[in-house]
Every structure is written in structure tokens, then in C-alpha cells.
Design an enzyme around this catalytic site. Structure first.
Site, PDB file in Angstrom:
ATOM      1  N   CYS A 124      26.233 -30.058  95.524  1.00 21.38           N
ATOM      2  CA  CYS A 124      27.523 -29.370  95.755  1.00 21.38           C
ATOM      3  C   CYS A 124      27.624 -28.739  97.149  1.00 21.38           C
ATOM      4  CB  CYS A 124      27.746 -28.319  94.679  1.00 21.38           C
ATOM      5  SG  CYS A 124      26.329 -27.266  94.374  1.00 21.38           S
ATOM      6  N   HIS A 145      31.638 -22.694  97.490  1.00 22.36           N
ATOM      7  CA  HIS A 145      30.596 -22.599  98.512  1.00 22.36           C
ATOM      8  C   HIS A 145      31.265 -22.521  99.892  1.00 22.36           C
ATOM      9  CE1 HIS A 145      27.841 -23.268  95.379  1.00 22.36           C
ATOM     10  NE2 HIS A 145      27.416 -24.483  95.651  1.00 22.36           N
TER      11      HIS A 145
END
Ligand SMILES: NC(=O)c1ccc[n+]([C@@H]2O[C@H](COP(=O)([O-])OP(=O)(O)OC[C@H]3O[C@@H](n4cnc5c(N)ncnc54)[C@H](OP(=O)(O)O)[C@@H]3O)[C@@H](O)[C@H]2O)c1
Length: 349
Positions: free
Chosen positions: A145, A237
Site C-alpha cells: 500500500c 498514507h
């Protein structure tokens, strides 16, 4: 379709994207023995997505590949921990199931595409080299990710500029560690400057994803040097990126290149493809997880666009921030987009 690991963080995101999908239909849900016999609604934790009552009532089944084949399952979305995925995904592919996986177990295998369809669509052809392909089964992986948002921004830049190294500091969300994840005592009002294996994964996965296609992958020369940290953010993120360039470039040029980038999913109008995969913000305090997590249109693609902001160039060093939704673009949404592209390219025929 079956969702493997349906009760976990990524598994629930899979269900949220598949419960009203125009091509794929959820037929079965599997998890560990701990939850077998229960119903998905009992374990649902996504407060931002309502669960379809029919899907909520589906019974959680054990992982039994033979039973899945007997039930006529042709494809699987896997959100299994890597140590479980390592054998199970291969067994499923060999039994004729098309597996779209989030796990790291097979990402670096030479015949497994590590796919981000806007970035390396041609790599999907690797599935034809897998032993299971003749029987209809294959395995497609999506990346870690932390790398997905970054490669979406790097693809159009690397197509134009000579890039040798990319320095990145990450601010990674808690959901990236799965459920229940990091202990609250470790992370509340704190930052953990270590995520096991993450920096190495970013470097090697970037080389494969950004690699050229010439009847096989030629690994990219770009080195991604990462410093990874876990921060007390729920989802998303954020990454601070610095790239030394060999030529003079303006921040306006970079903004134009990023915001005009479109790939095969956009050209083919895949259902989960964001209209623009990279969205450029010009405000001085964006992107932020709280405000930009759900970037991407149409509604089905919310959370599938990466957001870039604070683009600056000084002394031939380009700097910017990039944000992406780790469980959507960097997780389940990435796999669903991979499956849509494989489907559109005829791999389900
Ligand atoms: N979180 C992210 O942002 C992210 C992003 C990209 C990739 N990934 C990868 O995606 C995978 C899933 O991550 P996650 O964050 O969703 O993890 P998670 O929340 O811990 O969920 C794991 C799922 O796998 C099931 N499971 C565990 N052991 C099993 C077993 N022995 N047999 C069958 N099922 C089993 C769990 O079932 P129970 O509920 O019954 O325990 C649960 O449904 C991992 O490989 C991870 O590295 C995660």
C-alpha cells in the site's frame, strides 16, 4: 467471486466495492476458522460504508479450494495474511480460479504481474506464463500500500524526465497494519519510525512495477530510498517525496504532467477507475488524509485517485507530497481494478 479473508480490513473493503459491482458478484466469503459459521454483518467494521442486508446475512465459510471449485467460483479476491496466501493462492490458481491478491507472498515471482493498471498494464500478460493458465487459473498481485500512490505519480514523471533515485518519507495510517493492528498504547500521541520490511518492499516493488515491458519485465533503474513511519491516522498514507533531476523543470510543468496523466483504465472506462488517477492540489496545506482521502470520481472510484500537493522545485530537486487511500487504492480497490482490466482484456473469456 469469493472474498478470501472477508472479515479483515482489506476483505471488508473488497466486500464494500463488490456488493453492487456491475461485472462481479459475491458468491462466497471465507475467513479463518475463528469466524466460520458466523455472518458477515456481525464482523462489519467499516463505519463509512453501509452493508447490503443480503451480503450481511451471508455465512462465513472455511477456506476449502475444492468446495469453491464445486460451487462454480471462477475468481477470488484475496485479503489473506501472506503466510496463509503463500500456498492457498497457488492451490486456487491451479484449481482454475483467477486470483487477485493483496498479499505479499507472490509479488516478486517472475511470472506474477505486480499490477497497477495505469502504470504497467502490459505486465498483466505474465499470467499467460503461469503453469495454471492453461486450466483457466492465474495469480495477479497488487503492490504494497505504501508504493501504489508513489508509482502513480512517478509513472508520468519517469516517462519524461531521467530519474535515478527517489527519496521518500512516509506517514502511514494505522489501518495499514490490519486489524487490530498496532497497540493503542504504542501509537496514541506518538509516531513509530519503523514498519518491518516496508522500506525494502518499496524499493524492490518499485523496480518491478516501473520496469519496462519487452517480452518480460526489465527492472527499472530507479532506486526508491524510503524512511517509513506509522502515525496515528486512521486511513491514508501520506508521503514526502524528493527527486533529484538532471534538468531544469518548473513546478508548473510537473503539475501539468501529473494532472494530465491518464492510463489504460481511464481509456477503457473501467468501473473502478478514477477519471483522473492523480489529482493536483495547489493549496499550501494539502493533501491531508482528513480532506483528500476520498479523491476520485465517479462515486465508485472515490479513494482511487492519488492526491499530489506542495510541488516545489529548487536546485533541480523536485519535492512534493502524495496521499493515497491505503485500503482502497493501495489495497482492495487496486485488486478490483486489476480484475476489471483482466476482464476487459479477455482473461475471463
Ligand atoms: N491493510 C492494508 O492497508 C493493506 C494494504 C495492502 C495489502 N495488504 C495485505 O492484505 C492482506 C490482508 O491484510 P489486512 O490488513 O486486511 O489483515 P487483517 O485485517 O488481519 O485480515 C486478515 C484476514 O485473513 C483471515 N485469516 C487470518 N488467518 C487465516 C487463516 N489461517 N485461514 C483463513 N483466513 C485467515 C482473517 O480472518 P479472521 O477475521 O477470522 O481472523 C481476516 O479475514 C495482508 O496480506 C496484507 O499484507 C494490506
Amino acid at each position: 467471486m469469493v472474498v478470501l479473508g472477508a472479515t479483515g480490513t482489506i476483505g471488508q473493503r473488497f466486500v464494500s466495492l463488490l456488493q453492487d459491482h456491475p461485472i462481479f458478484e459475491i458468491v462466497a466469503l471465507c475467513s479463518s476458522e475463528r469466524k466460520v459459521g458466523g455472518h458477515l454483518g456481525e464482523f462489519w467494521r467499516l463505519e463509512d460504508v453501509p452493508l447490503d442486508p443480503d451480503v450481511a446475512g451471508m455465512e462465513i465459510e472455511s477456506l476449502d479450494v475444492k468446495r469453491l471449485v464445486r460451487a462454480g467460483i471462477v475468481a477470488a479476491f484475496s485479503a489473506l495474511p501472506s503466510d496463509v496466501a503463500v500456498e492457498l493462492e497457488v492451490d486456487a490458481a491451479r484449481a482454475g480460479i483467477k486470483v487477485f491478491s493483496n498479499a505479499s507472498a507472490h509479488r516478486m515471482e517472475a511470472d506474477v504481474p505486480l499490477l497497477v493498471p495505469e502504470v504497467n498494464p502490459d505486465h498483466v500478460a505474465l499470467v499467460e506464463r503461469q503453469r495454471s493458465f492453461a486450466g483457466g487459473g492465474f495469480l495477479v498481485a497488487n503492490p504494497n500500500c505504501s508504493i501504489t500512490g508513489l508509482v502513480l505519480a512517478l509513472r508520468p514523471l519517469a516517462d519524461i524526465f531521467e530519474i535515478g533515485s527517489v527519496h521518500v518519507a512516509t506517514y502511514q495510517a494505522l489501518s495499514g497494519a490490519g486489524y487490530p493492528g498496532v497497540s493503542s498504547l504504542d501509537i496514541t500521541a506518538n509516531v513509530m519510525p519503523f514498519i518491518e520490511g516496508e522500506e525494502e518492499k518499496m524499493r524492490r516493488e518499485a523496480k518491478k512495477i516501473l520496469g519496462a515491458w519487452s517480452d518480460g519485465i526489465v527492472p527499472s533503474a530507479i532506486d526508491v530510498w524510503a524512511n517509513c513511519a506509522r502515525v496515528p491516522v486512521r486511513d491514508g498514507h501520506l508521503e514526502a517525496v524528493s527527486i533529484p533531476l538532471a534538468q531544469d523543470v518548473s513546478s508548473q510543468d510537473v503539475a501539468r504532467i501529473l494532472s494530465s496523466f491518464r492510463g489504460e483504465p481511464q481509456r477503457r472506462k473501467l468501473p473502478t477507475a478514477p477519471e483522473w488517477p492523480v489529482i493536483v492540489r495547489t493549496e499550501e496545506d494539502r493533501p491531508q488524509p482528513l480532506r483528500d482521502l476520498r479523491a476520485g470520481e465517479p462515486a465508485r472510484a472515490r479513494g482511487m485517485a492519488a492526491t499530489v500537493g506542495r510541488i516545489r522545485v529548487a536546485d533541480r530537486v523536485l519535492r512534493f507530497f502524495v496521499l493515497s487511500h491505503n485500503t482502497l487504492r493501495g489495497g482492495a480497490g487496486g485488486s478490483v481494478l486489476n480484475a476489471e482490466m483482466a476482464h476487459r482484456r479477455g482473461y475471463f473469456d
